[in-house]
Design a protein around this motif. Structure first.
Motif, PDB file in Angstrom:
ATOM      1  N   GLY A 227       0.812  -1.212   0.000  1.00 57.90           N
ATOM      2  CA  GLY A 227       0.000   0.000   0.000  1.00 57.90           C
ATOM      3  C   GLY A 227       0.846   1.263   0.000  1.00 57.90           C
ATOM      4  N   ALA A 228       1.932   1.264   0.791  1.00 55.66           N
ATOM      5  CA  ALA A 228       2.816   2.438   0.829  1.00 55.66           C
ATOM      6  C   ALA A 228       3.463   2.667  -0.530  1.00 55.66           C
ATOM      7  N   VAL A 229       3.903   1.583  -1.170  1.00 55.87           N
ATOM      8  CA  VAL A 229       4.554   1.714  -2.478  1.00 55.87           C
ATOM      9  C   VAL A 229       3.557   2.234  -3.518  1.00 55.87           C
ATOM     10  N   VAL A 230       2.364   1.626  -3.551  1.00 53.41           N
ATOM     11  CA  VAL A 230       1.350   2.032  -4.536  1.00 53.41           C
ATOM     12  C   VAL A 230       0.906   3.477  -4.293  1.00 53.41           C
ATOM     13  N   TYR A 231       0.679   3.810  -3.031  1.00 56.53           N
ATOM     14  CA  TYR A 231       0.202   5.160  -2.697  1.00 56.53           C
ATOM     15  C   TYR A 231       1.211   6.223  -3.133  1.00 56.53           C
ATOM     16  N   LEU A 232       2.472   6.038  -2.735  1.00 56.99           N
ATOM     17  CA  LEU A 232       3.478   7.070  -3.018  1.00 56.99           C
ATOM     18  C   LEU A 232       3.808   7.139  -4.513  1.00 56.99           C
ATOM     19  N   CYS A 233       3.841   5.975  -5.181  1.00 64.32           N
ATOM     20  CA  CYS A 233       4.109   5.985  -6.630  1.00 64.32           C
ATOM     21  C   CYS A 233       2.950   6.639  -7.391  1.00 64.32           C
ATOM     22  N   ALA A 234       1.704   6.272  -7.029  1.00 68.46           N
ATOM     23  CA  ALA A 234       0.536   6.862  -7.695  1.00 68.46           C
ATOM     24  C   ALA A 234       0.492   8.370  -7.464  1.00 68.46           C
ATOM     25  N   GLU A 235       0.851   8.781  -6.256  1.00 61.61           N
ATOM     26  CA  GLU A 235       0.854  10.212  -5.946  1.00 61.61           C
ATOM     27  C   GLU A 235       1.838  10.958  -6.844  1.00 61.61           C
ATOM     28  N   GLU A 236       3.031  10.398  -7.000  1.00 64.57           N
ATOM     29  CA  GLU A 236       4.040  11.064  -7.819  1.00 64.57           C
ATOM     30  C   GLU A 236       3.633  11.101  -9.287  1.00 64.57           C
ATOM     31  N   VAL A 237       3.065   9.978  -9.778  1.00 63.24           N
ATOM     32  CA  VAL A 237       2.667   9.918 -11.187  1.00 63.24           C
ATOM     33  C   VAL A 237       1.538  10.905 -11.468  1.00 63.24           C
ATOM     34  N   LEU A 238       0.502  10.886 -10.609  1.00 68.81           N
ATOM     35  CA  LEU A 238      -0.652  11.767 -10.838  1.00 68.81           C
ATOM     36  C   LEU A 238      -0.284  13.234 -10.676  1.00 68.81           C
ATOM     37  N   GLY A 240       2.454  14.503 -11.562  1.00 64.76           N
ATOM     38  CA  GLY A 240       3.120  14.878 -12.802  1.00 64.76           C
ATOM     39  C   GLY A 240       2.145  15.094 -13.944  1.00 64.76           C
ATOM     40  N   LEU A 241       0.941  14.488 -13.833  1.00 66.25           N
ATOM     41  CA  LEU A 241      -0.038  14.597 -14.918  1.00 66.25           C
ATOM     42  C   LEU A 241      -0.929  15.815 -14.771  1.00 66.25           C
ATOM     43  N   THR A 242      -1.354  16.072 -13.545  1.00 67.33           N
ATOM     44  CA  THR A 242      -2.266  17.186 -13.318  1.00 67.33           C
ATOM     45  C   THR A 242      -2.112  17.727 -11.911  1.00 67.33           C
ATOM     46  N   GLU A 243      -2.365  19.012 -11.763  1.00 67.51           N
ATOM     47  CA  GLU A 243      -2.299  19.605 -10.429  1.00 67.51           C
ATOM     48  C   GLU A 243      -3.529  19.248  -9.607  1.00 67.51           C
ATOM     49  N   HIS A 244      -4.589  18.788 -10.299  1.00 65.05           N
ATOM     50  CA  HIS A 244      -5.796  18.359  -9.596  1.00 65.05           C
ATOM     51  C   HIS A 244      -5.775  16.841  -9.408  1.00 65.05           C
ATOM     52  N   TRP A 245      -4.634  16.328  -9.001  1.00 66.54           N
ATOM     53  CA  TRP A 245      -4.435  14.872  -8.924  1.00 66.54           C
ATOM     54  C   TRP A 245      -5.318  14.222  -7.874  1.00 66.54           C
ATOM     55  N   LEU A 246      -5.706  14.977  -6.852  1.00 70.51           N
ATOM     56  CA  LEU A 246      -6.548  14.394  -5.804  1.00 70.51           C
ATOM     57  C   LEU A 246      -7.938  14.024  -6.329  1.00 70.51           C
ATOM     58  N   VAL A 247      -8.379  14.737  -7.381  1.00 70.98           N
ATOM     59  CA  VAL A 247      -9.681  14.428  -7.968  1.00 70.98           C
ATOM     60  C   VAL A 247      -9.675  13.020  -8.567  1.00 70.98           C
ATOM     61  N   VAL A 248      -8.529  12.595  -9.064  1.00 71.57           N
ATOM     62  CA  VAL A 248      -8.397  11.249  -9.626  1.00 71.57           C
ATOM     63  C   VAL A 248      -8.031  10.258  -8.534  1.00 71.57           C
ATOM     64  N   PHE A 249      -7.167  10.688  -7.631  1.00 72.49           N
ATOM     65  CA  PHE A 249      -6.630   9.778  -6.626  1.00 72.49           C
ATOM     66  C   PHE A 249      -7.713   9.326  -5.634  1.00 72.49           C
ATOM     67  N   GLY A 250      -8.575  10.256  -5.242  1.00 73.13           N
ATOM     68  CA  GLY A 250      -9.624   9.933  -4.274  1.00 73.13           C
ATOM     69  C   GLY A 250     -10.548   8.820  -4.755  1.00 73.13           C
ATOM     70  N   PRO A 251     -11.185   9.004  -5.926  1.00 75.18           N
ATOM     71  CA  PRO A 251     -12.065   7.930  -6.422  1.00 75.18           C
ATOM     72  C   PRO A 251     -11.324   6.611  -6.651  1.00 75.18           C
ATOM     73  N   LEU A 252     -10.038   6.687  -7.031  1.00 79.13           N
ATOM     74  CA  LEU A 252      -9.262   5.465  -7.247  1.00 79.13           C
ATOM     75  C   LEU A 252      -9.150   4.661  -5.953  1.00 79.13           C
ATOM     76  N   ILE A 253      -8.875   5.359  -4.868  1.00 81.09           N
ATOM     77  CA  ILE A 253      -8.765   4.682  -3.568  1.00 81.09           C
ATOM     78  C   ILE A 253     -10.111   4.103  -3.143  1.00 81.09           C
ATOM     79  N   VAL A 254     -11.168   4.883  -3.387  1.00 86.21           N
ATOM     80  CA  VAL A 254     -12.508   4.407  -3.013  1.00 86.21           C
ATOM     81  C   VAL A 254     -12.858   3.135  -3.786  1.00 86.21           C
ATOM     82  N   LEU A 255     -12.535   3.099  -5.072  1.00 82.92           N
ATOM     83  CA  LEU A 255     -12.841   1.924  -5.886  1.00 82.92           C
ATOM     84  C   LEU A 255     -12.084   0.693  -5.395  1.00 82.92           C
ATOM     85  N   ILE A 256     -10.801   0.874  -5.057  1.00 82.81           N
ATOM     86  CA  ILE A 256     -10.022  -0.262  -4.570  1.00 82.81           C
ATOM     87  C   ILE A 256     -10.556  -0.741  -3.233  1.00 82.81           C
TER      88      ILE A 256
END
Length: 293
Positions: A227-238, A240-256
């Motif tokens: 979980g730590a590896v996935v969380y920190l890697c996903a955070e860094e990748v997102l 880099g893609l958008t400044e609104h990364w939490l909008v994508v990251f939040g639903p992703l965590i909820v789905l998992i």
């Protein structure tokens, strides 16, 4: 990443094994950091002193927090652990002589004899060794009588009490162990950053640790590490893609989280080939043969 993996694994002992949703584990992370910063500020760079203060201080505070919080359960437990963490945060913010909310630089890292944690190589080596030992210990603990009683208390505390065990004492012991180990993660973090800050105790850090455990898989041995590896890697990748990364990251965590309680580790385990016990094929063949006869 190693620091967060150790902290998430320590939280898994309370949350995954014991069912204790602690929203204040960042308090122990911060205490571990200040166990290095405060002595170092006064010229003490002895790593054994730092470690003793870190483990002893974190365990003592965890004992107090756990003893009070375990008088309640559910939402009450969450809110009380959160309140203690916030108290710790504001306590260190108010210590202006030690930097206040600006934090406290660490002039000298922890020294264990010839080993200095100021070296990144030594720090990473120690971090990997600690994480490996902690993962091995968690695997052994899961199958040990204490771990089984703790997991039983999570499922049904009344039944554990009925067979003569004290579920509250077992959960309190797990909470204290979890807090002490999380403090060690804080010690590593302080040496890595050469800095201790009250922001380490913020409730958002506790939330991140919970997300790591849930994301990786609560109650599994390697789940918090994954979980730590996935969380920190996903955070860094997102990021880099958008400044609104939490909008994508939040639903992703909820789905998992909705997909299964076992998290990413559960998905990986489901896809891994099952190990067949030696002789199982022979046993199966024997059963089929006898059935056919």
């Amino acid at each position: 990443m190693l620091v967060y993996a150790i902290a998430a694994t320590s939280l898994n002992l309370a949350l995954g094994y014991g069912g204790l949703v602690s929203f204040g584990h960042a308090l122990f992370l911060g205490l571990g950091s200040y166990a290095v910063a405060l002595p170092s500020h006064h010229g003490i760079d002895n790593g054994w002193v730092h470690l003793a203060l870190c483990v002893g201080g974190s365990a003592l505070v965890a004992l107090i927090v756990g003893a009070v919080s375990l008088r309640t359960s559910g939402m009450g437990f969450i809110m009380i652990t959160l309140a203690f963490a916030q108290m710790g945060y504001f306590l260190f913010v108010s210590l202006k002589q030690y930097g206040g909310d600006d934090g406290l630089p660490i002039p000298a890292p922890s020294r264990f004899g010839p080993l200095s944690l100021g070296s990144l190589t030594a720090l990473y080596a120690v971090g990997w060794v600690l994480l490996a030992l902690l993962t091995w210990w968690m695997a052994r603990l899961r199958q040990a009588p204490f771990g089984m009683a703790l997991r039983g208390a999570r499922q049904n505390a009344r039944r554990i009490d009925a067979i003569g065990l004290r579920s509250k004492r077992i959960q309190l012991a797990a909470f204290v162990l979890s807090g002490a180990v999380c403090g060690v993660a804080g010690l590593l973090m302080a040496n890595l950053n050469a800095f201790a800050s009250p922001s380490t105790m913020a409730w958002t850090v506790s939330g991140e640790l919970i997300v790591m455990v849930v994301l990786g898989g609560m109650g599994s041995v390697v789940g918090p590490l994954v979980g730590a590896v996935v969380y920190l890697c996903a955070e860094e990748v997102l990021k880099g893609l958008t400044e609104h990364w939490l909008v994508v990251f939040g639903p992703l965590i909820v789905l998992i989280a909705l997909a299964g309680r076992r998290g990413v580790a559960g998905f990986l385990d489901r896809g891994a080939p099952r190990r067949i016990r030696p002789g199982a094929k022979a046993d199966a063949a024997t059963v089929v043969t006898k059935g056919g006869a």
